[in-house]
Design a protein around this motif. Structure first.
Motif, PDB file in Angstrom:
ATOM      1  N   VAL A   1       0.852  -1.416   0.004  1.00  0.00           N
ATOM      2  CA  VAL A   1      -0.056   0.017  -0.114  1.00  0.00           C
ATOM      3  C   VAL A   1       1.014   1.283   0.170  1.00  0.00           C
ATOM      4  N   MET A   2       2.152   1.045  -0.178  1.00  0.00           N
ATOM      5  CA  MET A   2       3.131   2.226  -0.209  1.00  0.00           C
ATOM      6  C   MET A   2       2.641   3.479  -0.931  1.00  0.00           C
ATOM      7  N   SER A   3       2.647   2.963  -2.379  1.00  0.00           N
ATOM      8  CA  SER A   3       2.670   4.246  -3.202  1.00  0.00           C
ATOM      9  C   SER A   3       1.378   5.054  -2.946  1.00  0.00           C
ATOM     10  N   LYS A   4       0.173   4.394  -2.548  1.00  0.00           N
ATOM     11  CA  LYS A   4      -0.910   5.326  -2.011  1.00  0.00           C
ATOM     12  C   LYS A   4      -0.727   6.146  -0.986  1.00  0.00           C
ATOM     13  N   ASN A   5      -0.115   5.201  -0.022  1.00  0.00           N
ATOM     14  CA  ASN A   5       0.070   6.021   1.349  1.00  0.00           C
ATOM     15  C   ASN A   5       1.129   7.089   1.541  1.00  0.00           C
ATOM     16  N   VAL A   6       2.267   6.995   1.129  1.00  0.00           N
ATOM     17  CA  VAL A   6       3.292   7.919   1.551  1.00  0.00           C
ATOM     18  C   VAL A   6       3.230   9.291   0.864  1.00  0.00           C
ATOM     19  N   SER A   7       2.619   9.220  -0.316  1.00  0.00           N
ATOM     20  CA  SER A   7       2.335  10.539  -0.890  1.00  0.00           C
ATOM     21  C   SER A   7       1.392  11.387   0.137  1.00  0.00           C
TER      22      SER A   7
ATOM     23  N   VAL B   1       1.788   7.616  13.969  1.00  0.00           N
ATOM     24  CA  VAL B   1       1.314   7.066  12.631  1.00  0.00           C
ATOM     25  C   VAL B   1       0.843   5.724  12.932  1.00  0.00           C
ATOM     26  N   VAL B   2      -0.202   5.659  12.320  1.00  0.00           N
ATOM     27  CA  VAL B   2      -0.764   4.047  12.415  1.00  0.00           C
ATOM     28  C   VAL B   2      -1.022   3.519  11.095  1.00  0.00           C
ATOM     29  N   ALA B   3      -1.205   4.271   9.807  1.00  0.00           N
ATOM     30  CA  ALA B   3      -1.643   3.902   8.725  1.00  0.00           C
ATOM     31  C   ALA B   3      -0.216   3.133   8.087  1.00  0.00           C
ATOM     32  N   ASN B   4      -0.331   2.104   7.317  1.00  0.00           N
ATOM     33  CA  ASN B   4       0.693   1.220   6.672  1.00  0.00           C
ATOM     34  C   ASN B   4       1.160   1.809   5.454  1.00  0.00           C
ATOM     35  N   PRO B   5       2.493   1.610   5.186  1.00  0.00           N
ATOM     36  CA  PRO B   5       3.453   1.111   6.043  1.00  0.00           C
ATOM     37  C   PRO B   5       3.858   1.888   7.028  1.00  0.00           C
ATOM     38  N   ALA B   6       3.531   1.770   8.399  1.00  0.00           N
ATOM     39  CA  ALA B   6       3.555   2.759   9.448  1.00  0.00           C
ATOM     40  C   ALA B   6       4.887   3.286   9.740  1.00  0.00           C
ATOM     41  N   ASN B   7       6.074   2.428   9.704  1.00  0.00           N
ATOM     42  CA  ASN B   7       7.147   2.996   9.896  1.00  0.00           C
ATOM     43  C   ASN B   7       7.725   3.970   8.759  1.00  0.00           C
ATOM     44  N   THR B   8       7.357   3.634   7.558  1.00  0.00           N
ATOM     45  CA  THR B   8       7.974   4.304   6.497  1.00  0.00           C
ATOM     46  C   THR B   8       6.967   5.677   6.258  1.00  0.00           C
ATOM     47  N   ASN B   9       5.738   5.500   6.465  1.00  0.00           N
ATOM     48  CA  ASN B   9       5.058   6.559   6.414  1.00  0.00           C
ATOM     49  C   ASN B   9       5.602   7.730   7.515  1.00  0.00           C
ATOM     50  N   ALA B  10       5.856   7.365   8.754  1.00  0.00           N
ATOM     51  CA  ALA B  10       6.333   8.148   9.630  1.00  0.00           C
ATOM     52  C   ALA B  10       7.763   8.765   9.354  1.00  0.00           C
ATOM     53  N   LEU B  11       8.459   7.998   8.734  1.00  0.00           N
ATOM     54  CA  LEU B  11       9.559   8.398   8.373  1.00  0.00           C
ATOM     55  C   LEU B  11       9.557   9.638   7.257  1.00  0.00           C
TER      56      LEU B  11
ATOM     57  N   LEU C   1      12.082   2.621  -1.492  1.00  0.00           N
ATOM     58  CA  LEU C   1      11.135   2.354  -2.399  1.00  0.00           C
ATOM     59  C   LEU C   1      10.022   3.665  -2.172  1.00  0.00           C
ATOM     60  N   ALA C   2       9.858   4.018  -0.993  1.00  0.00           N
ATOM     61  CA  ALA C   2       9.005   5.338  -0.749  1.00  0.00           C
ATOM     62  C   ALA C   2       9.485   6.359  -1.454  1.00  0.00           C
ATOM     63  N   TYR C   3      10.762   6.863  -1.427  1.00  0.00           N
ATOM     64  CA  TYR C   3      11.479   7.908  -2.203  1.00  0.00           C
ATOM     65  C   TYR C   3      11.224   7.644  -3.809  1.00  0.00           C
ATOM     66  N   SER C   4      10.964   6.408  -4.166  1.00  0.00           N
ATOM     67  CA  SER C   4      11.066   6.113  -5.720  1.00  0.00           C
ATOM     68  C   SER C   4       9.394   6.505  -6.113  1.00  0.00           C
ATOM     69  N   CYS C   5       8.569   6.278  -5.085  1.00  0.00           N
ATOM     70  CA  CYS C   5       7.359   6.660  -5.453  1.00  0.00           C
ATOM     71  C   CYS C   5       6.907   8.041  -5.255  1.00  0.00           C
TER      72      CYS C   5
ATOM     73  N   GLU D   1      14.930  -4.605   5.746  1.00  0.00           N
ATOM     74  CA  GLU D   1      13.507  -4.276   4.954  1.00  0.00           C
ATOM     75  C   GLU D   1      13.154  -2.747   5.223  1.00  0.00           C
ATOM     76  N   LEU D   2      13.396  -2.137   6.350  1.00  0.00           N
ATOM     77  CA  LEU D   2      13.197  -0.791   6.430  1.00  0.00           C
ATOM     78  C   LEU D   2      13.823   0.205   5.501  1.00  0.00           C
ATOM     79  N   SER D   3      15.135  -0.201   5.350  1.00  0.00           N
ATOM     80  CA  SER D   3      16.123   0.549   4.398  1.00  0.00           C
ATOM     81  C   SER D   3      15.453   0.425   3.308  1.00  0.00           C
ATOM     82  N   GLU D   4      15.253  -0.795   2.488  1.00  0.00           N
ATOM     83  CA  GLU D   4      14.534  -0.907   1.336  1.00  0.00           C
ATOM     84  C   GLU D   4      13.214  -0.328   1.244  1.00  0.00           C
TER      85      GLU D   4
END
Ligand code: NAD
Ligand code: LMR
Length: 332
Positions: A102-108, A129-139, A326-330, A319-322
């Motif tokens: 659900v990364m590309s929908k949520n990180v933006s 931050v609760v919404a997934n991917p929670a750690n990466t959304n928070a970052l 990925l979040a930045y690429s989205c 996995e978090l580094s990956e």
């Protein structure tokens, strides 16, 4: 003298976690039975009518601690003056998906809401931050809200922590409130490491290590870990919807302990900005054991980490580094 109300933002408030969470907040479960609150609820325009329905129900429930409700689809209005922000808004995963799907929908969403929070929230606003991917959304939220102190941006792994307590309590047929100091390391994903090496159970003869009482390392190093790692997927399979009441309750636990403090001798798990503790790479939002005092969390230091655990801490960090890449690429 009555306390001044605290303003609490819940994004995605018309969704299923939102619906479970807002009455808990209005009842004092999150901030205490003597703490008045003003709820700020944000959702998107297609959910505006449902959001208004939630507002009507909050009025109808006549919560004595609830001193006001803002229900809006405008992020600036929602964020203005908030002291606590619980970021639930986003898209949940469906059966067969991993949380990073659900990364590309949520990180933006988290990039754009970062600036609304940075500009309009109260100083020292605490963000969960609760919404997934929670750690990466928070970052992402942290990186796009550089003036919010990094200590104020966290993600939810308390649900995993509570799941681990629940599994130990079921296995030993003891009260869940007598089990403490499990740890969730890393990502709120299937690579998380639920660790019982420091966990204890209160018994009439004093606190005893969980490992000694369970006396089954194969279970603790195998099925226990995978059950906690896969519990979110098991709930989706059973309910055809992702966890909601347990997520809402755990979000209340997270904020309550952060604001009001953890009990002496007890630690909890929070996804926080890594400072390199336990040789976890700095610059990730990673779940650590923490204690909280005076509104600040601190990572519990000096716990011995065995070889089995080390590998698991590293795997989930990788996995978090990956995910970060990925979040930045989205976003690009
Ligand atoms: P849901 O679909 O029922 O609700 C999400 C709500 O967010 C919806 O009302 C939707 O309209 C709203 N929304 C979408 N985009 C938004 C935006 N830009 N701003 C504000 N609101 C927006 O989902 P849910 O079951 O409540 O889950 C919410 C999120 O929490 C999901 O990402 C889910 O995977 C995650 N989750 C995390 C944990 C955890 O432990 N960290 C646990 C359970 C669920
Ligand atoms: C959970 O852990 O229940 C949530 O993160 C929902 C999910 O997608 O697993």
């Amino acid at each position: 003298m009555a306390k001044d109300p605290v303003r609490v933002l819940v994004t995605g408030a018309a969704g299923q976690i939102g619906y479970a969470l807002v009455p808990m907040i209005a009842r004092g479960v999150m901030l205490g039975a003597d703490q008045p609150v003003i709820l700020h609820m944000l959702d998107i325009p297609p959910a505006a009518e449902a959001l208004n329905g939630v507002k009507m129900e909050l009025v109808d429930a006549a919560f004595p601690l609830l001193k006001g409700v803002v229900a809006t689809t405008d992020a600036v209005e929602a964020c203005t003056g908030v002291n606590v922000a619980v970021m639930v808004g986003g898209f949940p995963r469906k059966e067969g998906m991993e949380r990073k799907d659900v990364m590309s929908k949520n990180v933006s969403i988290y990039k754009s809401q970062a600036s609304a929070l940075e500009k309009h929230a109260a100083p020292n606003c605490k963000v969960l931050v609760v919404a997934n991917p929670a750690n990466t959304n928070a970052l992402i939220l942290k990186e796009f809200a550089p003036s919010i102190p990094e200590k104020n941006i966290t993600c939810l792994t308390r649900l995993d922590h509570n799941r681990a307590l629940g599994q130990v309590s079921e296995r030993l047929s003891v009260q869940v409130s007598d089990v403490k100091n499990v740890i969730i390391w890393g990502n709120h994903s299937s690579t998380q490491y639920p660790d019982v090496n420091h966990a204890t159970v209160k018994t009439p003869a004093g606190d005893k290590p969980v490992r000694e009482l369970v006396a089954d390392d194969a279970w603790l190093n195998g099925e226990f870990i995978t059950t906690v790692q896969q519990r979110g997927a098991a709930i989706i399979k059973a309910r055809k919807l992702s966890s909601a009441l347990s997520a809402a309750s755990s979000a209340c636990d997270h904020i309550r302990d952060w604001v009001l403090g953890t009990q002496e001798g007890t630690f909890v798990s929070m996804g926080v900005y890594s400072d390199g503790s336990y040789n976890v790479p700095a610059g990730l939002i990673y779940s650590f054991p923490v204690t909280c005092k005076n509104g600040e969390w601190s990572i519990v230091q000096g716990l011995p980490i065995d070889e089995f655990s080390r590998k698991k801490l590293d795997l989930t960090a990788e996995e978090l580094s990956e995910e970060k890449a990925l979040a930045y690429s989205c976003l690009n």
